[in-house]
Scaffold this motif. Structure first.
Motif, short mmCIF file in Angstrom:
data_model
loop_
_atom_site.label_atom_id
_atom_site.label_comp_id
_atom_site.label_asym_id
_atom_site.label_seq_id
_atom_site.Cartn_x
_atom_site.Cartn_y
_atom_site.Cartn_z
N GLU A 183 -15.94 -92.59 -17.22
CA GLU A 183 -16.63 -91.61 -17.93
C GLU A 183 -16.66 -91.73 -19.42
OE1 GLU A 183 -16.69 -86.86 -18.00
OE2 GLU A 183 -14.85 -87.57 -17.83
N VAL A 184 -15.55 -92.29 -19.61
CA VAL A 184 -15.10 -92.56 -21.33
C VAL A 184 -16.24 -93.68 -21.54
CG1 VAL A 184 -13.75 -93.32 -23.05
CG2 VAL A 184 -12.85 -91.71 -21.30
N LEU A 185 -16.08 -94.68 -20.72
CA LEU A 185 -17.21 -95.74 -20.99
C LEU A 185 -18.60 -95.44 -21.04
CD1 LEU A 185 -17.70 -98.87 -21.37
CD2 LEU A 185 -17.50 -99.09 -18.86
N LEU A 186 -19.04 -94.63 -20.27
CA LEU A 186 -20.26 -94.06 -20.22
C LEU A 186 -20.56 -93.35 -21.40
CD1 LEU A 186 -22.77 -93.86 -18.45
CD2 LEU A 186 -21.99 -91.96 -17.30
N GLN A 187 -19.81 -92.39 -21.70
CA GLN A 187 -20.07 -91.77 -23.18
C GLN A 187 -20.05 -92.79 -24.38
OE1 GLN A 187 -20.63 -88.61 -23.44
NE2 GLN A 187 -19.76 -87.45 -21.56
#
Length: 366
Positions: A225-229
């Motif tokens: 999720e952090v990578l996607l953001q």
């Protein structure tokens, strides 16, 4: 048993056949103009010797001998194709035309005294057809290898000056004061350099995959999720506030962070290129007990069913994509990277539904 007349006649006239063949080739095949006799003839005398044996009645045709003869014939044909591919002027059609001339010259010389027996003609025709196939196959493979080496060398050599430009642009950005009108220009320059660097990396990786090598990946624990953001933040900066993230909760995965980021970027940029520019691009991240699903969706014209079948092939584009920049490698590499993570990459597209690329990765405990 004695040798057949065709075999003896061919053996006796082999040198003359090569002389007549070379004369015609020089007159009719433009690529031969710059080659000397030894280079031009290369493996063809070996082929004639092989054909002499094929026409002979003296040789006992055991299964071992037949296998050995076939292997040697294939080797000679491939040798001819390999050597021709090394000359810049030669094309596949010119290679094949050389064999057509050879067949005509062989029949011309061998039938001066009397017509050949049907069996002998069939042997000669079959032998030359097989030689053409072997030479053409090897020509194609060797040419591909040469082009592959050229591409790898070129992209490797481009990396040096590109890094200089990249570092220089980064230093320029750091020295510009906030509010300076040149910041926007320098930022766009850095974005263009980064895209060019990604295109070069795509070429190098595609070359590795075609050569049967695997991509170099460093697997580690990653908060998807952090990578996607992070990816969406960079994309919004480059393409405007078009990207929307929908995520269930914190999702952790064991993966190559750099390569998964690359997959997401490739698919998102693809959505920018082909989606409706007035609509948002949605990235949806979900998980089940066994699987992690990431869907990248854009509105716009659907992808035709027949076009969907070639989407993930390298250097292939659909008709509507032919005016776009790039190598046509993004989706091929995205699929290859996903599969290297034991996952799948699929596409769904239809009228009124837009287009969705779906990444499915197995959920591995970390």
């Amino acid at each position: 048993m004695i040798s057949s007349q065709a075999s003896e006649r061919l053996k006796h006239n082999a040198e003359r056949i090569m002389h007549l063949w070379e004369k015609r080739v020089r007159d009719e095949v433009s690529a031969s103009t710059h080659q000397d006799s030894l280079v031009l003839q290369n493996s063809l005398p070996l082929y004639l010797n092989q054909l002499v044996d094929a026409l002979s009645n003296r040789i006992v045709r055991t299964s071992t001998r037949i296998t050995a003869d076939e292997a040697e014939s294939t080797r000679i044909g491939k040798l001819h194709g390999h050597e021709r591919a090394g000359y810049a002027d030669y094309s596949m059609s010119q290679l094949i035309f050389e064999y057509h001339i050879l067949r005509q010259v062989i029949f011309q010389v061998l039938e001066e005294e009397a017509p050949l027996a049907i069996e002998d003609r069939d042997i000669i025709i079959g032998s030359i057809e097989q030689a053409v196939n072997d030479a053409a196959t090897q020509f194609s493979e060797t040419l591909r290898d040469i082009q592959e080496l050229f591409m790898v060398t070129l992209t490797h050599d481009l990396r040096g000056p590109l890094n200089v430009v990249k570092l220089g642009t980064q230093l320029t950005l750091r020295r510009l004061e906030r509010g300076d009108t040149h910041i926007d220009v320098a930022t766009r320059m850095l974005g263009a350099v980064n895209r060019l660097d990604l295109m070069i990396q795509d070429l190098l990786d595609a070359s590795r995959l075609r050569a049967g090598q695997s991509l170099k990946m460093k697997f580690e624990e990653c908060n998807l999720e952090v990578l996607l953001q992070e990816v969406v933040e960079d994309l919004n900066f480059a393409y405007g506030e078009r990207f929307v993230v929908v995520s269930d909760s914190e999702i952790r995965i064991y993966c190559s962070r750099k390569e998964i980021r690359r997959v997401i970027e490739n698919l998102a940029i693809n959505a920018v290129k082909y989606g409706d520019p007035s609509t948002p691009i949605t990235l949806t991240l979900q998980q089940t007990e066994t699987q992690i699903n990431l869907t990248i969706h854009n509105e716009g014209e659907p992808i035709a069913l027949d076009a969907q079948s070639i989407l993930f092939q390298q250097f292939r584009r659909t008709i509507c994509a032919e005016d776009q920049t790039g190598w046509g490698l993004g989706l091929f590499l995205a699929k290859s990277i996903t599969e290297a993570h034991q996952g799948t990459l699929e596409v769904e597209s239809g009228e009124g539904k837009g287009t969705s690329f779906m990444i499915k990765l197995p959920k591995v405990k970390v």
